[in-house]
Design an enzyme around this catalytic site. Sequence first.
Site: not given
Ligand code: SAJ
Length: 435
Positions: A31, A50, A143, A229, A267, A280, A283, A340
């Site tokens: 980030i 850093d 904070t 968040k 639906h 994974g 976050c 992912k």
């Molecule tokens: N995953 C599934 N099934 C799904 C969607 C995701 O198994 O239908 C898995 C993915 O394979 C992965 C994990 O969930 O292992 C997380 O992937 P993700 O694409 O859902 O999310 P991240 O971790 O890449 O990013 C998330 C996002 N948060 C949300 O969508 C609410 C992103 O917007 C945030 O900024 C980020 O976390 C963060 O930094 O917090």
Amino acid sequence: MNAETTRPFKGLPLSYAETSQRITVIGLGYIGLPTAAMMARTGCAVTGMDVSQHIVDTINKGQVHIEENDLDELVQEVVTQGHLHASTRVTPADVFVIAVPTPIRENNAPDIDYVLKAAASIAPVLEKGNLVILESTSPVGTTDAICALFAEARPDLGIAGHDGEEPDVSVAYCPERVLPGRILVELIENDRCIGGITPACAHKAAIFYRQFVKGECIETTARSAEMVKLVENSFRDVNIAFANELSLVAETMKVNIWEVIALANRHPRVNILSPGPGVGGHCIAVDPWFIVHGDPKNANLIRTAREVNLAKTRHVIAKAAALIEARPDARIACLGLAFKPNIDDFRESPALEIAEQLAHRFGDRITIVEPYAEALPAAFDGTGATLVTIDEALANADMLMLLVDHDAFKAVPLSARAGKTVLDTRGAWRDQPSL
Ligand code: SAJ
């Protein structure tokens, strides 16, 4: 002076920024580095800080230590132009942005030590008029803790939350919500939640972000923004847990989960996410625990969702192991280690955990395909497992375990998979039955 910057960058909009302001971003990870580069591209003087000399040296050469779409080009541009400079030391600035990790401890309790260390490193150089922004995902109240630290370290300054409505040092919490792979686009386009310790702090931080962000910057309190968040990522975790639970039930009932979900999603008010080998990333697999830790008595659904998603990974390992044991001569290719598709990030990756456990158990019968890795992670040392290309895997393996739906894997035609046993944890190959 407000200066319009006209340098185009991959079609992303450039905004008007106060180019005389000095910005320091603490933590140059997934980030912090894109954030620093995104601010530097408007012409502001940005220092990235850093603790790692290697990361600092890499960035000062105009190079990057992480894989993210277009980031290499942007960093090279802003470093060459002198707008971004990295350092291991914190120097005075007008605005400080903290973007350091907030991991969880063994007992799933949040660890905010890096945030507090970052705040402690800023405290000695704070000046009247400074704005300090925390971006790291943090438990509610973090904070406030930064303000308390500043107040203790700098009694000579009026600190937000301790010394009136318009203090010398303003403090705000502004979470990022960018998706890995789309970070540069989403940093600019997403709406931002701007949580001030006081309304004046929120306003000051919103004015700061509006220089860089095309999305709406909505002002609120620091505690609400911290909770927002955590809620966003818990929402996704709970919904993925629903899909993962359904996938287990479907196995028991002998129905195809991908077909069931696709049909249910017809639906108008149903939108079920995709099951997978677990959740994974740094976050979604972590942040829900911050809520559970904050209110263990009430956060039952959120805790259960975490447990369901963790159990799904164990289920895949057990199922894969049983299949491999039943075929003692078979050679197995695990496709993917990333958390992912189409990224090189292996943090908290269920695919990595599954491949690692199978490698420890079945040794050189296991090969790994990961187009985003140059070598296997150290966890595979001594297992006998090897990293191979997708073509080598298709030529030699009897079983394919699809763990990550990288585009390169989805593109493998049915003819190349013919005669092989397939365990597709992502539903990427719906033209072939998966065990
Ligand atoms: N995953 C599934 N099934 C799904 C969607 C995701 O198994 O239908 C898995 C993915 O394979 C992965 C994990 O969930 O292992 C997380 O992937 P993700 O694409 O859902 O999310 P991240 O971790 O890449 O990013 C998330 C996002 N948060 C949300 O969508 C609410 C992103 O917007 C945030 O900024 C980020 O976390 C963060 O930094 O917090």
